[in-house]
Design a protein around this motif. Structure first.
Motif, short mmCIF file in Angstrom:
data_model
loop_
_atom_site.label_atom_id
_atom_site.label_comp_id
_atom_site.label_asym_id
_atom_site.label_seq_id
_atom_site.Cartn_x
_atom_site.Cartn_y
_atom_site.Cartn_z
N LEU A 1 11.75 2.63 -15.93
CA LEU A 1 11.50 1.75 -14.78
C LEU A 1 11.23 2.53 -13.51
O LEU A 1 10.46 2.09 -12.65
CB LEU A 1 12.73 0.85 -14.54
CG LEU A 1 13.03 -0.22 -15.57
CD1 LEU A 1 14.38 -0.85 -15.29
CD2 LEU A 1 11.95 -1.29 -15.58
N PHE A 2 11.85 3.68 -13.41
CA PHE A 2 12.02 4.36 -12.14
C PHE A 2 11.14 5.60 -11.98
O PHE A 2 10.78 5.97 -10.87
CB PHE A 2 13.50 4.77 -12.05
CG PHE A 2 14.02 5.07 -10.68
CD1 PHE A 2 13.73 4.26 -9.59
CD2 PHE A 2 14.87 6.14 -10.50
CE1 PHE A 2 14.25 4.55 -8.34
CE2 PHE A 2 15.40 6.42 -9.25
CZ PHE A 2 15.09 5.62 -8.18
N CYS A 3 10.80 6.21 -13.10
CA CYS A 3 10.14 7.53 -13.03
C CYS A 3 8.87 7.62 -13.87
O CYS A 3 8.53 8.69 -14.38
CB CYS A 3 11.12 8.61 -13.49
SG CYS A 3 12.62 8.71 -12.52
N CYS A 4 8.18 6.51 -14.02
CA CYS A 4 7.01 6.50 -14.91
C CYS A 4 5.70 6.65 -14.15
O CYS A 4 4.63 6.66 -14.76
CB CYS A 4 6.99 5.23 -15.75
SG CYS A 4 6.86 3.73 -14.76
N GLU A 5 5.76 6.75 -12.81
CA GLU A 5 4.54 6.80 -12.03
C GLU A 5 4.33 8.19 -11.43
O GLU A 5 5.25 9.00 -11.35
CB GLU A 5 4.59 5.76 -10.90
CG GLU A 5 4.68 4.33 -11.41
CD GLU A 5 4.70 3.33 -10.28
OE1 GLU A 5 4.55 3.74 -9.12
OE2 GLU A 5 4.89 2.14 -10.55
N THR A 6 3.09 8.42 -11.02
CA THR A 6 2.76 9.65 -10.33
C THR A 6 2.06 9.31 -9.03
O THR A 6 1.63 8.18 -8.82
CB THR A 6 1.84 10.55 -11.18
OG1 THR A 6 0.62 9.84 -11.46
CG2 THR A 6 2.50 10.94 -12.49
N GLY A 7 1.95 10.30 -8.16
CA GLY A 7 1.29 10.06 -6.88
C GLY A 7 2.25 9.52 -5.85
O GLY A 7 3.45 9.35 -6.11
N TYR A 8 1.73 9.23 -4.68
CA TYR A 8 2.55 8.71 -3.60
C TYR A 8 3.03 7.31 -3.97
O TYR A 8 2.23 6.44 -4.34
CB TYR A 8 1.75 8.68 -2.30
CG TYR A 8 2.59 8.38 -1.10
CD1 TYR A 8 3.30 9.39 -0.46
CD2 TYR A 8 2.69 7.09 -0.61
CE1 TYR A 8 4.10 9.13 0.64
CE2 TYR A 8 3.47 6.81 0.50
CZ TYR A 8 4.18 7.83 1.11
OH TYR A 8 4.96 7.55 2.20
N GLN A 9 4.33 7.08 -3.87
CA GLN A 9 4.89 5.81 -4.32
C GLN A 9 4.63 4.69 -3.33
O GLN A 9 4.87 4.84 -2.13
CB GLN A 9 6.40 5.96 -4.54
CG GLN A 9 7.01 4.78 -5.28
CD GLN A 9 8.40 5.11 -5.81
OE1 GLN A 9 9.05 6.02 -5.33
NE2 GLN A 9 8.84 4.36 -6.79
N THR A 10 4.13 3.57 -3.83
CA THR A 10 3.89 2.39 -3.01
C THR A 10 4.48 1.17 -3.71
O THR A 10 4.77 1.21 -4.91
CB THR A 10 2.38 2.16 -2.80
OG1 THR A 10 1.76 1.96 -4.07
CG2 THR A 10 1.74 3.34 -2.09
N PRO A 11 4.68 0.05 -2.99
CA PRO A 11 5.25 -1.15 -3.62
C PRO A 11 4.33 -1.74 -4.69
O PRO A 11 3.11 -1.61 -4.62
CB PRO A 11 5.40 -2.12 -2.44
CG PRO A 11 5.41 -1.27 -1.22
CD PRO A 11 4.50 -0.12 -1.54
N LYS A 12 4.95 -2.41 -5.64
CA LYS A 12 4.20 -3.20 -6.61
C LYS A 12 3.82 -4.53 -5.96
O LYS A 12 4.46 -4.96 -5.00
CB LYS A 12 5.04 -3.44 -7.86
CG LYS A 12 5.39 -2.19 -8.65
CD LYS A 12 6.26 -2.53 -9.84
CE LYS A 12 6.61 -1.31 -10.65
NZ LYS A 12 5.45 -0.74 -11.36
N LEU A 13 2.80 -5.18 -6.49
CA LEU A 13 2.35 -6.47 -5.98
C LEU A 13 2.60 -7.59 -6.99
O LEU A 13 2.34 -7.42 -8.18
CB LEU A 13 0.85 -6.43 -5.66
CG LEU A 13 0.41 -5.66 -4.42
CD1 LEU A 13 -1.11 -5.59 -4.37
CD2 LEU A 13 0.94 -6.31 -3.15
N ASP A 14 3.11 -8.70 -6.49
CA ASP A 14 3.37 -9.89 -7.30
C ASP A 14 2.74 -11.08 -6.60
O ASP A 14 2.93 -11.27 -5.40
CB ASP A 14 4.88 -10.08 -7.44
CG ASP A 14 5.24 -11.38 -8.13
OD1 ASP A 14 5.32 -11.40 -9.36
OD2 ASP A 14 5.48 -12.39 -7.42
N THR A 15 1.97 -11.89 -7.31
CA THR A 15 1.39 -13.09 -6.71
C THR A 15 2.06 -14.34 -7.26
O THR A 15 2.42 -14.40 -8.45
CB THR A 15 -0.13 -13.20 -6.96
OG1 THR A 15 -0.39 -13.21 -8.37
CG2 THR A 15 -0.86 -12.04 -6.32
N ARG A 16 2.22 -15.35 -6.40
CA ARG A 16 2.79 -16.64 -6.78
C ARG A 16 1.91 -17.76 -6.24
O ARG A 16 1.56 -17.76 -5.05
CB ARG A 16 4.21 -16.79 -6.23
CG ARG A 16 5.20 -15.82 -6.83
CD ARG A 16 5.55 -16.15 -8.26
NE ARG A 16 5.87 -14.94 -9.03
CZ ARG A 16 6.16 -14.94 -10.32
NH1 ARG A 16 6.15 -16.09 -10.99
NH2 ARG A 16 6.41 -13.81 -10.94
#
Length: 204
Positions: free
Chosen positions: A57-72
């Protein structure tokens, strides 16, 4: 104190991820990797999750960390709002994570089709919210939630792998909500935006 420790761990992970991406010195890379490991261990210790799960969940990304997007999607019919019932029995506005190939508008339309079987137009943004300020429990990654006012063009509910049924509800008859995805306060905000043609986008 536990909340503070988790926040510190999240910040450490973000700094380590950026360092791993931008760092050039081999020794600095090793240090950033260890900082990331320590951050994961802190989260695992405080959350009760396995270290493997935290790393996924926490360490699977690379690059500068930014928020995820969720649409409702906020869809109304006769002053009632559309909700879909999830597999756990709770109810939410149709929506989900923004796919990498989709815009906010495209993702909103796609999620409504997949979860509610409806063709809609995405008309107005109601709000862009920092999830941690409005929903519980807090996640170990940042999320921006985008609420979009939509209009039905056609279709009907279809059985799918994500939702059990759909229905329209007034504010005084809301079913049990999936609070991690949408709170009563957020549903009320959608009603206010629907009734106000001069609604101004709320954002944190």
């Amino acid at each position: 104190m536990e909340d503070k420790i988790l926040k510190w761990a999240i910040e450490l992970q973000s700094l380590a991820q950026a360092g791993l991406y931008y760092g050039k010195d081999i020794y600095d890379i090793e240090r950033f990797q260890r900082i990331r490991e320590i951050a994961s261990e802190m989260v695992a210790e405080k959350s009760g999750l396995s270290l493997e799960k935290v790393n996924d969940l926490f360490c699977c990304e690379t690059g500068y960390q930014t928020p995820k997007l969720d649409t409702r999607a906020a869809i109304f019919q006769e002053d009632k709002i559309l909700l879909v019932q999830e597999r756990n029995g709770k109810w939410s506005l149709p929506g989900g994570w923004v796919d990498v190939a989709c815009s906010i508008k495209e993702n909103t339309i796609k999620e409504v089709w997949e979860e509610a079987g409806l063709e809609v137009s995405a008309d107005r943004i109601i709000a862009i919210e920092d999830r941690d300020k409005h929903n519980k429990p807090e996640y170990i990654y940042k999320v921006c939630k985008v609420f979009v006012l939509c209009t039905v063009k056609g279709g009907e509910f279809k059985k799918n792998i994500e939702t059990l049924q759909s229905g329209y509800f007034s504010l005084d008859e809301l079913p049990e909500l999936s609070e991690d995805k949408n709170s009563r306060e957020q549903i009320e905000m959608c009603f206010e935006a629907y009734k106000n043609p001069d609604w101004k986008v709320f954002f944190d």
